[in-house]
Design an enzyme around this catalytic site. Structure first.
Site: not given
Length: 269
Positions: A10-11, A115-116, A193
């Site tokens: 879950v991010g 997560d890390r 652009t």
């Protein structure tokens, strides 16, 4: 009956769902992170993923256990309810029910996102011959997480590609939408652009990555393995020269490896 595990990452932007067996991850899915959804809706989405996986592998799938990494606390309760009601299994949440088997040298260990830690653990396990490993996650933020031997040293948190682009859109009028990929290995001097934005962002973040790499290899014990992960991992690996490996689903890989560790040690899952 074959053991099937469910792995949930879950991010802040997306929820990645993985389904696997002992020797490999079988398939993965990506959902949008939306904490306004009900637990029932999330449960139905999980069932839809499993039903699709059954069609792909042509086998019935019964989930025996679930491992979850989350940086969105409001999603934890919803997904726990969804798993218990629809899959009849309780998710084991990293840093709550299960601690990553790394020696964590962060000053305030509770501050490190699950997560890390999972990504760092996966990089350590997948590249055991390197003295040090660095996982570089191109997510909502761009994070560099460093491990030497079995010690999580900490890392760096930098702006994320997508969130930086969204900030630019929010504060600037008339910018066109762009797709952040290119076949070019060198930056093109933009004459419109879209090209200017695409190459500015890709090669700007590439240069940031290579600059940090050049600093880290001087402070980490070598050899050092640099691993790219996250939604922009493949795009960045095309323009960054320092990556040794690209593992877009490194967090799911880490959850899968942790699940295998638990089964091999007969932990209750």
């Amino acid at each position: 009956m074959e053991n099937y595990g469910l792995f949930i990452d879950v991010g802040n932007t997306s929820v990645k769902i993985g389904i696997g067996v002992i020797d490999r991850l079988l398939i993965s899915y990506t959902l949008s992170t939306n904490n306004s959804l009900s637990g029932d809706t999330l449960g139905i989405q999980l069932l839809q993923c499993i039903n699709h996986a059954e069609q792909v592998i042509n086998k019935d799938i019964t989930i025996s256990s679930c491992m979850m990494s989350s940086v969105v606390p409001t999603m934890d309760t919803l997904l726990q309810y969804a798993c218990e009601r629809f899959l009849l299994c309780k998710p084991h949440i990293i840093n709550q029910d299960f601690i990553i088997p790394l020696d964590n040298h962060y000053e305030e260990q509770c501050e490190v996102g699950a997560d890390r830690l999972v990504a760092a653990y996966a990089a350590r396990r997948l590249f055991p011959d390197s003295k040090s490993v660095v996982s570089v996650d191109y997510g909502t933020a761009t994070t560099f997480d460093c491990v030497t031997d079995n010690t999580y040293l900490g890392g760096l948190i930098c702006p994320g590609i997508k969130s930086s682009l969204q900030a630019l859109y929010t504060n600037t009028a008339k910018l066109p939408s762009i797709i952040l990929n290119t076949a070019s290995k060198v930056p093109i001097i933009g004459k419109n652009t879209k090209t200017s934005l695409t190459h500015g962002f890709l090669f700007g973040f590439a240069t940031m990555t290579e600059g940090i790499y050049s600093k880290l290899i001087n402070v980490l014990d070598g050899p050092v393995t640099f691993v790219a992960t996250g939604g922009f991992a493949r795009d960045m690996a095309n323009v960054v020269c320092c990556f040794d490996a690209v593992c877009p689903d490194l967090i799911l890989d880490g959850l899968h490896l942790l699940w295998i560790d638990c089964l091999s040690k007969s932990y209750s899952l």
